[in-house]
Design a protein around this motif. Structure first.
Motif, PDB file in Angstrom:
ATOM      1  N   VAL A 121      46.339  20.188 -61.649  1.00 39.10           N
ATOM      2  CA  VAL A 121      47.465  20.944 -62.206  1.00 39.10           C
ATOM      3  C   VAL A 121      48.722  20.856 -61.346  1.00 39.10           C
ATOM      4  CG1 VAL A 121      48.289  23.262 -62.771  1.00 39.10           C
ATOM      5  CG2 VAL A 121      46.002  22.565 -63.467  1.00 39.10           C
ATOM      6  N   ALA A 122      48.575  21.048 -60.044  1.00 39.23           N
ATOM      7  CA  ALA A 122      49.763  21.229 -59.190  1.00 39.23           C
ATOM      8  C   ALA A 122      50.513  19.920 -58.962  1.00 39.23           C
ATOM      9  CB  ALA A 122      49.343  21.826 -57.849  1.00 39.23           C
ATOM     10  N   ASP A 123      51.843  19.989 -59.024  1.00 29.07           N
ATOM     11  CA  ASP A 123      52.664  18.838 -58.644  1.00 29.07           C
ATOM     12  C   ASP A 123      53.389  19.082 -57.323  1.00 29.07           C
ATOM     13  OD1 ASP A 123      54.538  20.655 -59.440  1.00 29.07           O
ATOM     14  OD2 ASP A 123      55.180  19.550 -61.214  1.00 29.07           O
ATOM     15  N   ARG A 124      53.308  20.294 -56.790  1.00 22.11           N
ATOM     16  CA  ARG A 124      53.870  20.594 -55.474  1.00 22.11           C
ATOM     17  C   ARG A 124      52.928  21.541 -54.742  1.00 22.11           C
ATOM     18  NH1 ARG A 124      59.890  22.660 -56.460  1.00 22.11           N
ATOM     19  NH2 ARG A 124      59.032  23.228 -58.475  1.00 22.11           N
ATOM     20  N   LEU A 125      52.731  21.296 -53.461  1.00 20.15           N
ATOM     21  CA  LEU A 125      51.872  22.149 -52.637  1.00 20.15           C
ATOM     22  C   LEU A 125      52.710  22.903 -51.610  1.00 20.15           C
ATOM     23  CD1 LEU A 125      48.887  19.719 -51.907  1.00 20.15           C
ATOM     24  CD2 LEU A 125      49.021  21.491 -53.666  1.00 20.15           C
ATOM     25  N   TRP A 126      52.335  24.165 -51.369  1.00 21.23           N
ATOM     26  CA  TRP A 126      52.981  24.981 -50.344  1.00 21.23           C
ATOM     27  C   TRP A 126      51.902  25.481 -49.397  1.00 21.23           C
ATOM     28  CZ3 TRP A 126      58.323  26.520 -50.453  1.00 21.23           C
ATOM     29  CH2 TRP A 126      59.046  25.966 -51.525  1.00 21.23           C
ATOM     30  N   LEU A 127      52.198  25.464 -48.128  1.00 17.24           N
ATOM     31  CA  LEU A 127      51.239  25.871 -47.103  1.00 17.24           C
ATOM     32  C   LEU A 127      51.553  27.282 -46.615  1.00 17.24           C
ATOM     33  CD1 LEU A 127      48.920  25.173 -45.139  1.00 17.24           C
ATOM     34  CD2 LEU A 127      50.665  24.312 -43.566  1.00 17.24           C
ATOM     35  N   ALA A 128      50.605  28.190 -46.797  1.00 16.87           N
ATOM     36  CA  ALA A 128      50.726  29.556 -46.275  1.00 16.87           C
ATOM     37  C   ALA A 128      49.966  29.614 -44.956  1.00 16.87           C
ATOM     38  CB  ALA A 128      50.156  30.561 -47.270  1.00 16.87           C
ATOM     39  N   ASP A 139      48.466  15.619 -49.302  1.00 16.35           N
ATOM     40  CA  ASP A 139      47.614  15.920 -50.453  1.00 16.35           C
ATOM     41  C   ASP A 139      46.448  16.797 -49.993  1.00 16.35           C
ATOM     42  OD1 ASP A 139      45.902  14.229 -49.083  1.00 16.35           O
ATOM     43  OD2 ASP A 139      46.166  12.537 -50.455  1.00 16.35           O
ATOM     44  N   MET A 140      45.447  16.995 -50.862  1.00 17.26           N
ATOM     45  CA  MET A 140      44.353  17.903 -50.521  1.00 17.26           C
ATOM     46  C   MET A 140      43.485  17.344 -49.401  1.00 17.26           C
ATOM     47  SD  MET A 140      44.894  20.584 -52.076  1.00 17.26           S
ATOM     48  CE  MET A 140      43.408  21.331 -51.409  1.00 17.26           C
ATOM     49  N   ASP A 141      43.353  16.017 -49.312  1.00 18.72           N
ATOM     50  CA  ASP A 141      42.600  15.435 -48.199  1.00 18.72           C
ATOM     51  C   ASP A 141      43.310  15.701 -46.867  1.00 18.72           C
ATOM     52  OD1 ASP A 141      40.588  14.438 -49.805  1.00 18.72           O
ATOM     53  OD2 ASP A 141      41.624  12.548 -50.177  1.00 18.72           O
ATOM     54  N   ASP A 142      44.630  15.594 -46.881  1.00 20.79           N
ATOM     55  CA  ASP A 142      45.407  15.907 -45.675  1.00 20.79           C
ATOM     56  C   ASP A 142      45.233  17.369 -45.288  1.00 20.79           C
ATOM     57  OD1 ASP A 142      46.468  13.317 -45.500  1.00 20.79           O
ATOM     58  OD2 ASP A 142      48.072  13.813 -46.912  1.00 20.79           O
ATOM     59  N   TYR A 143      45.193  18.243 -46.308  1.00 22.12           N
ATOM     60  CA  TYR A 143      45.044  19.667 -46.029  1.00 22.12           C
ATOM     61  C   TYR A 143      43.657  19.965 -45.436  1.00 22.12           C
ATOM     62  CZ  TYR A 143      44.469  24.665 -46.722  1.00 22.12           C
ATOM     63  OH  TYR A 143      44.209  25.987 -46.520  1.00 22.12           O
ATOM     64  N   ALA A 144      42.618  19.314 -45.967  1.00 23.64           N
ATOM     65  CA  ALA A 144      41.265  19.521 -45.430  1.00 23.64           C
ATOM     66  C   ALA A 144      41.219  19.129 -43.952  1.00 23.64           C
ATOM     67  CB  ALA A 144      40.257  18.708 -46.240  1.00 23.64           C
ATOM     68  N   LYS A 145      41.866  18.012 -43.599  1.00 30.04           N
ATOM     69  CA  LYS A 145      41.918  17.589 -42.196  1.00 30.04           C
ATOM     70  C   LYS A 145      42.705  18.600 -41.362  1.00 30.04           C
ATOM     71  CE  LYS A 145      43.191  13.644 -39.260  1.00 30.04           C
ATOM     72  NZ  LYS A 145      43.918  14.447 -38.281  1.00 30.04           N
ATOM     73  N   PHE A 146      43.786  19.112 -41.927  1.00 30.36           N
ATOM     74  CA  PHE A 146      44.604  20.110 -41.233  1.00 30.36           C
ATOM     75  C   PHE A 146      43.774  21.355 -40.897  1.00 30.36           C
ATOM     76  CE2 PHE A 146      47.008  24.073 -41.922  1.00 30.36           C
ATOM     77  CZ  PHE A 146      47.934  24.001 -40.900  1.00 30.36           C
ATOM     78  N   VAL A 147      42.970  21.816 -41.864  1.00 32.04           N
ATOM     79  CA  VAL A 147      42.141  23.008 -41.641  1.00 32.04           C
ATOM     80  C   VAL A 147      41.108  22.747 -40.555  1.00 32.04           C
ATOM     81  CG1 VAL A 147      40.427  24.528 -42.706  1.00 32.04           C
ATOM     82  CG2 VAL A 147      42.489  23.910 -43.962  1.00 32.04           C
ATOM     83  N   LEU A 148      40.460  21.582 -40.591  1.00 35.66           N
ATOM     84  CA  LEU A 148      39.448  21.266 -39.587  1.00 35.66           C
ATOM     85  C   LEU A 148      40.073  21.146 -38.199  1.00 35.66           C
ATOM     86  CD1 LEU A 148      37.293  18.646 -41.528  1.00 35.66           C
ATOM     87  CD2 LEU A 148      36.680  21.002 -40.974  1.00 35.66           C
ATOM     88  N   ASP A 149      41.250  20.535 -38.108  1.00 36.75           N
ATOM     89  CA  ASP A 149      41.926  20.416 -36.812  1.00 36.75           C
ATOM     90  C   ASP A 149      42.297  21.783 -36.249  1.00 36.75           C
ATOM     91  OD1 ASP A 149      41.711  17.692 -36.903  1.00 36.75           O
ATOM     92  OD2 ASP A 149      43.756  17.330 -37.613  1.00 36.75           O
ATOM     93  N   ARG A 150      42.753  22.672 -37.120  1.00 38.61           N
ATOM     94  CA  ARG A 150      43.098  24.030 -36.660  1.00 38.61           C
ATOM     95  C   ARG A 150      41.860  24.766 -36.166  1.00 38.61           C
ATOM     96  NH1 ARG A 150      47.958  26.771 -38.188  1.00 38.61           N
ATOM     97  NH2 ARG A 150      46.766  28.690 -38.459  1.00 38.61           N
ATOM     98  N   ALA A 151      40.736  24.592 -36.880  1.00 41.30           N
ATOM     99  CA  ALA A 151      39.493  25.250 -36.459  1.00 41.30           C
ATOM    100  C   ALA A 151      39.037  24.716 -35.112  1.00 41.30           C
ATOM    101  CB  ALA A 151      38.413  25.030 -37.518  1.00 41.30           C
ATOM    102  N   LYS A 152      39.217  23.407 -34.897  1.00 35.60           N
ATOM    103  CA  LYS A 152      38.828  22.812 -33.620  1.00 35.60           C
ATOM    104  C   LYS A 152      39.689  23.353 -32.480  1.00 35.60           C
ATOM    105  CE  LYS A 152      37.641  18.549 -33.746  1.00 35.60           C
ATOM    106  NZ  LYS A 152      37.628  17.054 -33.808  1.00 35.60           N
TER     107      LYS A 152
END
Length: 258
Positions: A121-128, A139-152
């Motif tokens: 659905v989404a054509d634009r993503l915003w990061l809270a 994209d969502m793959d980049d976001y998944a990596k971002f979350v894992l890096d933050r957790a690390k």
């Protein structure tokens, strides 16, 4: 000043009066309409005649969500703000919502943990994050990596380093250092646990992607398979959540002994 905004949040469903009925709700929303027009509108919402005078308490979560979502959209708002709209929805209702959002002519602000819904659905993503909301270029793959890096990064806590320094610099010399040394798995064992957790997460993420593809195909070609696939996706997501927690725990333990 003339802009109409429709707002749906996930807790509206729990806040509904359990003794209310869909017909009473639509009467309040359409006070000048005929009874047949109101019943016709409810039928368009997916609530047949037998459900229209049923109390809210007797409706399923999906039926309540469909009723509220349609009530929000009934006045054709220019902007829709939807907070976790797929909660309580069955697979058919989720697909109907997806189609409706893609066909909607207004603007939609969507807050959701449903990755497949975001991707379709989404054509634009915003990061809270960190008290801000900013445009997100990945994209969502980049976001998944971002979350894992933050957790690390979060697994290495500055307070731990400070506490360990204070203990090491205290009185008692080598005896205290020896006594304060923590027993537990070796760093090599913990690194192996981190690697295994990462491999498990990657495998489960790939499995969810495969199930999502099967769900999309089953919705068209084999509706009977939907129930089993939906159960399989829920179990796989739960396994992924467990694997992520194991990964975070292993990273934290490794940071303590490194």
């Amino acid at each position: 000043r003339k802009m109409r905004v429709g707002w749906f949040h996930q807790h509206q469903i729990e806040a509904m009066d359990p003794t209310d009925t869909p017909l009473e709700i639509i009467r309040r929303a359409m006070p000048d309409s005929t009874e047949s027009s109101r019943r016709s509108k409810l039928a368009q919402f997916g609530l047949g005649y037998e459900k229209q005078e049923t109390t809210v308490d007797s409706l399923s979560g999906g039926e309540r969500a469909r009723l509220l979502l349609n009530m929000v959209a009934m006045d054709a708002p220019h902007v829709l703000i939807l907070d976790e709209p797929t909660n309580h929805l069955d697979i058919d209702s989720r697909r109907a919502l997806l189609d409706a959002l893609n066909q909607y002519n207004g603007a939609v602000i969507l807050i959701t943990h449903d990755r497949s819904l975001m991707e379709l659905v989404a054509d634009r993503l915003w990061l809270a994050a960190d008290g801000t909301v900013k445009p997100y270029d990945g994209d969502m793959d980049d976001y998944a990596k971002f979350v894992l890096d933050r957790a690390k990064q979060a697994s290495v806590r500055p307070t731990q380093v400070k506490d360990e320094t204070a203990v090491a610099s205290g009185g008692g010399g080598n005896k205290n250092k020896k006594n304060n040394k923590k027993s537990g798995p070796s760093p090599s064992t913990l690194r192996h646990a981190v690697k295994k957790a990462e491999e498990r997460m990657a495998a489960l993420t790939a499995e969810i992607a495969r199930i999502d593809d099967d769900l999309a195909n089953a919705a068209v070609n084999n509706p009977k398979a939907l129930e089993g696939l939906t159960r399989a996706r829920g179990k796989t997501q739960a396994d992924l959540d467990t694997a992520e927690q194991a990964w975070v725990s292993a990273e934290e333990a490794l940071a303590e002994v490194s």
